[in-house]
Design a protein around this motif. Sequence first.
Motif, PDB file in Angstrom:
ATOM      1  N   TYR A  73     -48.419  22.024  -1.894  1.00  0.00           N
ATOM      2  CA  TYR A  73     -49.094  20.827  -1.415  1.00  0.00           C
ATOM      3  C   TYR A  73     -49.674  21.067  -0.036  1.00  0.00           C
ATOM      4  CZ  TYR A  73     -46.441  18.434  -5.069  1.00  0.00           C
ATOM      5  OH  TYR A  73     -45.900  18.046  -6.259  1.00  0.00           O
ATOM      6  N   GLU A  74     -50.608  20.197   0.315  1.00  0.00           N
ATOM      7  CA  GLU A  74     -51.203  20.212   1.643  1.00  0.00           C
ATOM      8  C   GLU A  74     -51.279  18.752   2.082  1.00  0.00           C
ATOM      9  OE1 GLU A  74     -54.762  22.819   2.735  1.00  0.00           O
ATOM     10  OE2 GLU A  74     -55.695  20.893   2.259  1.00  0.00           O
ATOM     11  N   THR A  75     -50.774  18.462   3.256  1.00  0.00           N
ATOM     12  CA  THR A  75     -50.854  17.098   3.760  1.00  0.00           C
ATOM     13  C   THR A  75     -51.508  17.097   5.134  1.00  0.00           C
ATOM     14  OG1 THR A  75     -49.619  15.051   4.112  1.00  0.00           O
ATOM     15  CG2 THR A  75     -48.537  17.055   4.773  1.00  0.00           C
ATOM     16  N   VAL A  76     -52.397  16.145   5.322  1.00  0.00           N
ATOM     17  CA  VAL A  76     -53.055  15.945   6.606  1.00  0.00           C
ATOM     18  C   VAL A  76     -52.683  14.547   7.060  1.00  0.00           C
ATOM     19  CG1 VAL A  76     -55.265  15.750   7.808  1.00  0.00           C
ATOM     20  CG2 VAL A  76     -54.969  17.458   6.025  1.00  0.00           C
ATOM     21  N   PHE A  77     -52.259  14.441   8.314  1.00  0.00           N
ATOM     22  CA  PHE A  77     -51.958  13.121   8.847  1.00  0.00           C
ATOM     23  C   PHE A  77     -52.577  12.974  10.225  1.00  0.00           C
ATOM     24  CE2 PHE A  77     -48.353  15.894   9.505  1.00  0.00           C
ATOM     25  CZ  PHE A  77     -47.951  15.689  10.822  1.00  0.00           C
ATOM     26  N   ILE A  78     -52.920  11.730  10.556  1.00  0.00           N
ATOM     27  CA  ILE A  78     -53.555  11.408  11.830  1.00  0.00           C
ATOM     28  C   ILE A  78     -52.583  10.562  12.631  1.00  0.00           C
ATOM     29  CG2 ILE A  78     -55.555  10.390  12.957  1.00  0.00           C
ATOM     30  CD1 ILE A  78     -57.007  10.581  10.248  1.00  0.00           C
ATOM     31  N   LEU A  79     -52.306  11.011  13.852  1.00  0.00           N
ATOM     32  CA  LEU A  79     -51.411  10.288  14.747  1.00  0.00           C
ATOM     33  C   LEU A  79     -52.218   9.537  15.796  1.00  0.00           C
ATOM     34  CD1 LEU A  79     -48.762  13.098  15.302  1.00  0.00           C
ATOM     35  CD2 LEU A  79     -48.631  11.184  13.723  1.00  0.00           C
ATOM     36  N   THR A  80     -51.652   8.458  16.281  1.00  0.00           N
ATOM     37  CA  THR A  80     -52.324   7.618  17.274  1.00  0.00           C
ATOM     38  C   THR A  80     -52.655   8.421  18.536  1.00  0.00           C
ATOM     39  OG1 THR A  80     -52.183   5.536  18.474  1.00  0.00           O
ATOM     40  CG2 THR A  80     -50.156   6.754  18.228  1.00  0.00           C
ATOM     41  N   PRO A  81     -53.813   8.171  19.152  1.00  0.00           N
ATOM     42  CA  PRO A  81     -54.247   8.975  20.300  1.00  0.00           C
ATOM     43  C   PRO A  81     -53.528   8.655  21.610  1.00  0.00           C
ATOM     44  CG  PRO A  81     -55.858   7.290  19.825  1.00  0.00           C
ATOM     45  CD  PRO A  81     -54.837   7.226  18.730  1.00  0.00           C
ATOM     46  N   VAL A  82     -52.690   7.635  21.658  1.00  0.00           N
ATOM     47  CA  VAL A  82     -52.013   7.283  22.910  1.00  0.00           C
ATOM     48  C   VAL A  82     -50.809   8.177  23.195  1.00  0.00           C
ATOM     49  CG1 VAL A  82     -52.798   4.890  22.853  1.00  0.00           C
ATOM     50  CG2 VAL A  82     -50.619   5.496  21.804  1.00  0.00           C
ATOM     51  N   LEU A  83     -50.502   9.086  22.286  1.00  0.00           N
ATOM     52  CA  LEU A  83     -49.367   9.994  22.461  1.00  0.00           C
ATOM     53  C   LEU A  83     -49.722  11.141  23.395  1.00  0.00           C
ATOM     54  CD1 LEU A  83     -48.289  10.387  18.726  1.00  0.00           C
ATOM     55  CD2 LEU A  83     -47.298   8.853  20.399  1.00  0.00           C
ATOM     56  N   SER A  84     -48.712  11.660  24.085  1.00  0.00           N
ATOM     57  CA  SER A  84     -48.913  12.888  24.855  1.00  0.00           C
ATOM     58  C   SER A  84     -48.829  14.066  23.878  1.00  0.00           C
ATOM     59  CB  SER A  84     -47.841  13.015  25.934  1.00  0.00           C
ATOM     60  OG  SER A  84     -46.578  13.241  25.348  1.00  0.00           O
ATOM     61  N   ASP A  85     -49.202  15.257  24.336  1.00  0.00           N
ATOM     62  CA  ASP A  85     -49.107  16.443  23.477  1.00  0.00           C
ATOM     63  C   ASP A  85     -47.671  16.675  23.021  1.00  0.00           C
ATOM     64  OD1 ASP A  85     -51.782  17.045  23.426  1.00  0.00           O
ATOM     65  OD2 ASP A  85     -51.678  18.552  25.012  1.00  0.00           O
ATOM     66  N   GLU A  86     -46.731  16.461  23.918  1.00  0.00           N
ATOM     67  CA  GLU A  86     -45.320  16.671  23.589  1.00  0.00           C
ATOM     68  C   GLU A  86     -44.855  15.684  22.519  1.00  0.00           C
ATOM     69  OE1 GLU A  86     -41.141  16.216  25.903  1.00  0.00           O
ATOM     70  OE2 GLU A  86     -42.675  17.413  26.942  1.00  0.00           O
ATOM     71  N   GLN A  87     -45.237  14.427  22.652  1.00  0.00           N
ATOM     72  CA  GLN A  87     -44.852  13.416  21.661  1.00  0.00           C
ATOM     73  C   GLN A  87     -45.481  13.725  20.306  1.00  0.00           C
ATOM     74  OE1 GLN A  87     -46.308  10.060  23.918  1.00  0.00           O
ATOM     75  NE2 GLN A  87     -44.222   9.260  24.181  1.00  0.00           N
ATOM     76  N   MET A  88     -46.727  14.222  20.323  1.00  0.00           N
ATOM     77  CA  MET A  88     -47.398  14.579  19.084  1.00  0.00           C
ATOM     78  C   MET A  88     -46.661  15.718  18.382  1.00  0.00           C
ATOM     79  SD  MET A  88     -49.877  16.874  17.575  1.00  0.00           S
ATOM     80  CE  MET A  88     -50.452  17.749  18.982  1.00  0.00           C
ATOM     81  N   LYS A  89     -46.250  16.718  19.150  1.00  0.00           N
ATOM     82  CA  LYS A  89     -45.519  17.848  18.580  1.00  0.00           C
ATOM     83  C   LYS A  89     -44.158  17.409  18.042  1.00  0.00           C
ATOM     84  CE  LYS A  89     -47.863  21.266  21.399  1.00  0.00           C
ATOM     85  NZ  LYS A  89     -47.814  22.117  22.578  1.00  0.00           N
ATOM     86  N   GLU A  90     -43.478  16.513  18.757  1.00  0.00           N
ATOM     87  CA  GLU A  90     -42.182  16.001  18.299  1.00  0.00           C
ATOM     88  C   GLU A  90     -42.322  15.239  16.981  1.00  0.00           C
ATOM     89  OE1 GLU A  90     -40.638  13.577  21.457  1.00  0.00           O
ATOM     90  OE2 GLU A  90     -40.208  15.303  22.744  1.00  0.00           O
ATOM     91  N   THR A  91     -43.376  14.437  16.884  1.00  0.00           N
ATOM     92  CA  THR A  91     -43.606  13.661  15.668  1.00  0.00           C
ATOM     93  C   THR A  91     -43.917  14.577  14.495  1.00  0.00           C
ATOM     94  OG1 THR A  91     -44.460  11.849  17.020  1.00  0.00           O
ATOM     95  CG2 THR A  91     -44.930  11.755  14.683  1.00  0.00           C
TER      96      THR A  91
END
Length: 114
Positions: free
Chosen positions: A4-22
């Motif tokens: 499988y391949e999944t693409v997801f979009i995260l909200t832009p208000v996150l920092s780079d660190e929060q994005m990586k954690e998510t």
Amino acid sequence: MNQYETVFILTPVLSDEQMKETAAKFKKVLTDKGAEIINEEAWGLKKMAYAIQKKSTGFYCLVEFKAEPEVIKTLETAFRRDEKVIRFQTVKLDKYAVEYAEKRRAKLGKKEEA
């Protein structure tokens, strides 16, 4: 096991660190259910074609993995429960898509080495 391949979009208000954690949280959901992660890519902050939830940009992430079909339901439930996720899509790859993904990864690997 299917690929499988999944693409997801995260909200832009996150920092780079929060994005990586998510993104790591969703990878953990997969590995806890026995999925094998093949590839992951963080495409970064990109402009969307149209506004979603009054946001015009988002952090795009791609994860390729092998898993049993019931794992997808668990992953998508985790996406729906997390308010940081704007959109997501999971696709089962056929043999041609798997072949294309391997070529694309090889091409990206060569670019990173140069």
